[in-house]
Design a protein around this motif. Structure first.
Motif, PDB file in Angstrom:
ATOM      1  N   LEU A 156     -12.301  10.036   8.206  1.00 31.72           N
ATOM      2  CA  LEU A 156     -13.188  10.251   7.065  1.00 31.72           C
ATOM      3  C   LEU A 156     -13.155   9.064   6.106  1.00 31.72           C
ATOM      4  N   SER A 157     -11.969   8.488   5.905  1.00 31.73           N
ATOM      5  CA  SER A 157     -11.868   7.321   5.034  1.00 31.73           C
ATOM      6  C   SER A 157     -12.657   6.148   5.603  1.00 31.73           C
ATOM      7  N   LEU A 158     -12.554   5.955   6.925  1.00 30.55           N
ATOM      8  CA  LEU A 158     -13.299   4.879   7.569  1.00 30.55           C
ATOM      9  C   LEU A 158     -14.800   5.118   7.479  1.00 30.55           C
ATOM     10  N   LEU A 159     -15.205   6.369   7.610  1.00 31.03           N
ATOM     11  CA  LEU A 159     -16.623   6.695   7.526  1.00 31.03           C
ATOM     12  C   LEU A 159     -17.180   6.388   6.145  1.00 31.03           C
ATOM     13  N   VAL A 160     -16.392   6.650   5.125  1.00 29.44           N
ATOM     14  CA  VAL A 160     -16.834   6.351   3.759  1.00 29.44           C
ATOM     15  C   VAL A 160     -17.099   4.856   3.589  1.00 29.44           C
ATOM     16  N   LEU A 161     -16.328   4.013   4.270  1.00 22.84           N
ATOM     17  CA  LEU A 161     -16.531   2.566   4.178  1.00 22.84           C
ATOM     18  C   LEU A 161     -17.732   2.103   4.995  1.00 22.84           C
ATOM     19  N   LEU A 162     -17.983   2.748   6.136  1.00 17.26           N
ATOM     20  CA  LEU A 162     -19.047   2.294   7.032  1.00 17.26           C
ATOM     21  C   LEU A 162     -20.436   2.719   6.572  1.00 17.26           C
ATOM     22  N   VAL A 163     -20.536   3.840   5.887  1.00 15.82           N
ATOM     23  CA  VAL A 163     -21.858   4.329   5.484  1.00 15.82           C
ATOM     24  C   VAL A 163     -22.595   3.335   4.587  1.00 15.82           C
ATOM     25  N   PRO A 164     -21.978   2.761   3.545  1.00 11.25           N
ATOM     26  CA  PRO A 164     -22.719   1.778   2.730  1.00 11.25           C
ATOM     27  C   PRO A 164     -23.146   0.550   3.524  1.00 11.25           C
ATOM     28  N   ILE A 165     -22.300   0.117   4.472  1.00 13.23           N
ATOM     29  CA  ILE A 165     -22.672  -1.048   5.285  1.00 13.23           C
ATOM     30  C   ILE A 165     -23.897  -0.736   6.140  1.00 13.23           C
ATOM     31  N   ALA A 166     -23.921   0.442   6.730  1.00 16.64           N
ATOM     32  CA  ALA A 166     -25.068   0.832   7.548  1.00 16.64           C
ATOM     33  C   ALA A 166     -26.341   0.912   6.716  1.00 16.64           C
ATOM     34  N   LEU A 167     -26.225   1.414   5.496  1.00 10.85           N
ATOM     35  CA  LEU A 167     -27.400   1.498   4.627  1.00 10.85           C
ATOM     36  C   LEU A 167     -27.913   0.112   4.256  1.00 10.85           C
ATOM     37  N   LEU A 168     -26.991  -0.820   4.001  1.00  8.97           N
ATOM     38  CA  LEU A 168     -27.420  -2.188   3.674  1.00  8.97           C
ATOM     39  C   LEU A 168     -28.127  -2.844   4.852  1.00  8.97           C
ATOM     40  N   LEU A 169     -27.606  -2.633   6.070  1.00 12.77           N
ATOM     41  CA  LEU A 169     -28.254  -3.208   7.250  1.00 12.77           C
ATOM     42  C   LEU A 169     -29.644  -2.609   7.458  1.00 12.77           C
ATOM     43  N   ALA A 170     -29.743  -1.305   7.268  1.00 10.68           N
ATOM     44  CA  ALA A 170     -31.051  -0.671   7.432  1.00 10.68           C
ATOM     45  C   ALA A 170     -32.054  -1.202   6.414  1.00 10.68           C
ATOM     46  N   PHE A 171     -31.607  -1.386   5.184  1.00 16.34           N
ATOM     47  CA  PHE A 171     -32.499  -1.938   4.164  1.00 16.34           C
ATOM     48  C   PHE A 171     -32.910  -3.361   4.505  1.00 16.34           C
ATOM     49  N   TYR A 172     -31.955  -4.160   4.988  1.00 22.24           N
ATOM     50  CA  TYR A 172     -32.257  -5.549   5.335  1.00 22.24           C
ATOM     51  C   TYR A 172     -33.283  -5.635   6.458  1.00 22.24           C
ATOM     52  N   ARG A 173     -33.103  -4.800   7.474  1.00 23.10           N
ATOM     53  CA  ARG A 173     -34.018  -4.849   8.623  1.00 23.10           C
ATOM     54  C   ARG A 173     -35.377  -4.231   8.295  1.00 23.10           C
ATOM     55  N   GLY A 174     -35.340  -3.127   7.564  1.00 29.16           N
ATOM     56  CA  GLY A 174     -36.593  -2.419   7.332  1.00 29.16           C
ATOM     57  C   GLY A 174     -37.480  -3.034   6.268  1.00 29.16           C
ATOM     58  N   PHE A 175     -36.875  -3.581   5.198  1.00 32.29           N
ATOM     59  CA  PHE A 175     -37.677  -4.037   4.069  1.00 32.29           C
ATOM     60  C   PHE A 175     -37.696  -5.553   3.901  1.00 32.29           C
ATOM     61  N   LEU A 176     -36.648  -6.223   4.384  1.00 33.34           N
ATOM     62  CA  LEU A 176     -36.598  -7.677   4.215  1.00 33.34           C
ATOM     63  C   LEU A 176     -36.906  -8.436   5.497  1.00 33.34           C
ATOM     64  N   GLY A 177     -37.252  -7.723   6.558  1.00 31.37           N
ATOM     65  CA  GLY A 177     -37.607  -8.404   7.799  1.00 31.37           C
ATOM     66  C   GLY A 177     -36.445  -9.109   8.449  1.00 31.37           C
ATOM     67  N   GLY A 178     -35.261  -8.447   8.476  1.00 28.47           N
ATOM     68  CA  GLY A 178     -34.076  -9.085   9.008  1.00 28.47           C
ATOM     69  C   GLY A 178     -34.170  -9.410  10.482  1.00 28.47           C
ATOM     70  N   GLU A 179     -34.990  -8.712  11.247  1.00 33.78           N
ATOM     71  CA  GLU A 179     -35.108  -8.955  12.671  1.00 33.78           C
ATOM     72  C   GLU A 179     -36.288  -9.861  13.011  1.00 33.78           C
ATOM     73  N   GLU A 180     -37.056 -10.274  12.050  1.00 33.55           N
ATOM     74  CA  GLU A 180     -38.203 -11.132  12.307  1.00 33.55           C
ATOM     75  C   GLU A 180     -37.742 -12.573  12.495  1.00 33.55           C
ATOM     76  N   PRO A 181     -38.149 -13.247  13.583  1.00 38.48           N
ATOM     77  CA  PRO A 181     -37.750 -14.639  13.782  1.00 38.48           C
ATOM     78  C   PRO A 181     -38.493 -15.562  12.818  1.00 38.48           C
ATOM     79  N   THR A 182     -37.889 -16.693  12.546  1.00 36.64           N
ATOM     80  CA  THR A 182     -38.515 -17.702  11.702  1.00 36.64           C
ATOM     81  C   THR A 182     -39.487 -18.516  12.555  1.00 36.64           C
ATOM     82  N   THR A 183     -40.729 -18.524  12.178  1.00 39.86           N
ATOM     83  CA  THR A 183     -41.738 -19.260  12.933  1.00 39.86           C
ATOM     84  C   THR A 183     -42.044 -20.590  12.253  1.00 39.86           C
TER      85      THR A 183
END
Length: 233
Positions: free
Chosen positions: A77-104
């Motif tokens: 449970l302690s580890l899960l508490v640490l991983l949840v914010p990281i997962a949310l940041l990655l989702a925000f980066y990919r979904g809203f900032l185009g983290g998976e889009e290549p540089t053309t």
């Protein structure tokens, strides 16, 4: 004659200073020869009723016991508490900032530079769909020859590269294909294209001409490599 036995307690009167009553003290029994004197040390541990020193219960090591009593579930449970914010940041980066889009990039500058120097005829793909994305473009002239390289990300998400050069083929092919060998002709318009093996899991299509060598290489499927080679104009 028998020796006189000492009395258990012999009261003595100490002479006090003038004007004060005498102080009565009691001395302990005088030890006989061969017997150790009993000395009561200051600060000795008090005796319990049984005659043994009283024992005080040791204070529990709270921190050590708390750590030892943590269950695997608590740790998870302690580890899960640490991983949840990281997962949310990655989702925000990919979904809203185009983290998976290549540089053309725009290959126009590199292509125009190669055409201005006219070291070899320069071809450029035409008619490719918008899902073909240009990710690199570079023209470089050296004493041994000039080379134009344009890299692509294919519709299937694979890599492909277009190489045009006037470096002698016997030097260019081993360097670009890592010792790849011809596999027979490729039925493509615009010249006598050959299929070649290449490094690792890559494949190549090669066009040998008197004034230049054209290579289409990458880990993309053969159909996508053929599409790129066919689009050259």
């Amino acid at each position: 004659m028998e020796a006189a036995q000492p009395a258990d307690r012999v009261p003595t009167d100490a002479t006090p200073p003038d004007g004060q009553p005498p102080v009565r003290t009691t001395a302990g029994p005088t030890p006989q020869a061969g017997e150790p004197a009993l000395v009561e040390s200051a600060g000795a541990a008090p005796l319990a009723d049984s005659g043994e020193p009283a024992r005080h219960p040791a204070a529990p090591a709270g921190g050590a016991r708390a750590r030892s009593e943590r269950s695997p579930k608590d740790m998870a449970l302690s580890l899960l508490v640490l991983l949840v914010p990281i997962a949310l940041l990655l989702a925000f980066y990919r979904g809203f900032l185009g983290g998976e889009e290549p540089t053309t990039v725009d290959p126009t500058t590199a292509v125009e530079q190669a055409r201005e120097e006219a070291a070899f005829p320069v071809s450029q793909p035409e008619g490719l769909g918008s899902d073909w994305r240009t990710v690199s473009a570079r023209y470089r002239a050296e004493p041994g020859g000039a080379t134009l390289r344009i890299g692509y990300l294919t519709p299937e998400g694979r890599g492909a590269q277009l190489v045009e050069s006037n470096v002698p083929a016997d030097k260019l092919l081993p360097a670009e294909l890592s010792g790849g060998q011809p596999q027979g002709p490729a039925a493509l318009p615009g010249g006598s294209w050959q299929r070649y093996t290449a490094r690792s899991n890559e494949h190549a299509l090669v066009l040998l001409e008197p004034t230049r060598t054209v290579i289409v290489i990458g880990d993309a499927g053969e159909n996508e490599l053929r599409e790129l080679a066919t689009a050259l104009r």
